[in-house]
Write a protein that holds these residues in place. Structure first.
Motif, PDB file in Angstrom:
ATOM      1  N   GLU A  25      49.711  27.190 114.661  1.00 18.32           N
ATOM      2  CA  GLU A  25      50.438  27.342 115.920  1.00 18.32           C
ATOM      3  C   GLU A  25      51.909  27.005 115.726  1.00 18.32           C
ATOM      4  O   GLU A  25      52.798  27.704 116.247  1.00 18.32           O
ATOM      5  N   ALA A  26      52.185  25.944 114.976  1.00 14.47           N
ATOM      6  CA  ALA A  26      53.577  25.546 114.712  1.00 14.47           C
ATOM      7  C   ALA A  26      54.319  26.651 113.968  1.00 14.47           C
ATOM      8  O   ALA A  26      55.457  26.990 114.310  1.00 14.47           O
ATOM      9  N   PHE A  29      55.138  29.514 116.316  1.00 13.39           N
ATOM     10  CA  PHE A  29      56.307  29.184 117.147  1.00 13.39           C
ATOM     11  C   PHE A  29      57.585  29.276 116.327  1.00 13.39           C
ATOM     12  O   PHE A  29      58.613  29.753 116.816  1.00 13.39           O
ATOM     13  N   GLU A  32      58.838  32.672 115.995  1.00  8.83           N
ATOM     14  CA  GLU A  32      59.443  33.132 117.247  1.00  8.83           C
ATOM     15  C   GLU A  32      60.732  32.363 117.568  1.00  8.83           C
ATOM     16  O   GLU A  32      61.279  32.490 118.653  1.00  8.83           O
ATOM     17  N   ASN A  33      61.180  31.546 116.606  1.00  6.89           N
ATOM     18  CA  ASN A  33      62.383  30.723 116.735  1.00  6.89           C
ATOM     19  C   ASN A  33      62.283  29.710 117.883  1.00  6.89           C
ATOM     20  O   ASN A  33      63.287  29.337 118.475  1.00  6.89           O
ATOM     21  N   GLN A  34      61.065  29.283 118.185  1.00  2.86           N
ATOM     22  CA  GLN A  34      60.840  28.248 119.194  1.00  2.86           C
ATOM     23  C   GLN A  34      60.622  26.925 118.451  1.00  2.86           C
ATOM     24  O   GLN A  34      59.505  26.404 118.366  1.00  2.86           O
ATOM     25  N   LEU A  37      58.950  23.764 120.170  1.00  2.00           N
ATOM     26  CA  LEU A  37      57.492  23.868 120.314  1.00  2.00           C
ATOM     27  C   LEU A  37      56.805  23.750 118.956  1.00  2.00           C
ATOM     28  O   LEU A  37      55.731  23.151 118.843  1.00  2.00           O
ATOM     29  N   ALA A  38      57.426  24.304 117.928  1.00  2.00           N
ATOM     30  CA  ALA A  38      56.875  24.169 116.573  1.00  2.00           C
ATOM     31  C   ALA A  38      56.824  22.704 116.171  1.00  2.00           C
ATOM     32  O   ALA A  38      55.825  22.249 115.595  1.00  2.00           O
ATOM     33  N   LYS A  41      53.878  20.837 117.772  1.00  5.08           N
ATOM     34  CA  LYS A  41      52.587  21.134 117.137  1.00  5.08           C
ATOM     35  C   LYS A  41      52.463  20.477 115.764  1.00  5.08           C
ATOM     36  O   LYS A  41      51.430  19.874 115.452  1.00  5.08           O
TER      37      LYS A  41
END
Length: 75
Positions: A25-26, A29, A32-34, A37-38, A41
């Motif tokens: 999940e990390a 994220f 997606e350049n998030q 949030l990465a 996780k």
């Protein structure tokens, strides 16, 4: 000096699966350049590792990801 070689401790299958799911999940994220949030996780994955965190079957991989994500976030 102690030259004892320590073997990595295997994690229970369910815990290892949870850690790697969080890592996946990390990384998603991160793709997606998030970054924030990465980091949430991958930090959670690190926190799930039992003490000694540096002596489990997946510590190295999680720690490398965590360090890279922190660096990318400028932290």
């Amino acid at each position: 000096m102690n030259n004892e070689i320590r073997m990595a401790q295997a994690l229970p299958v369910a815990l290892e699966n949870e850690v790697f799911d969080l890592r996946d999940e990390a990384l998603a994220f991160l793709d997606e350049n998030q970054i924030d949030l990465a980091l949430v996780k991958i930090t959670r994955a690190w926190e799930l590792l039992p003490e000694s965190k540096f002596n489990t079957s997946c510590s190295y991989l999680i720690l490398c990801d965590l360090a890279g994500m922190l660096n990318r976030a400028g932290k």
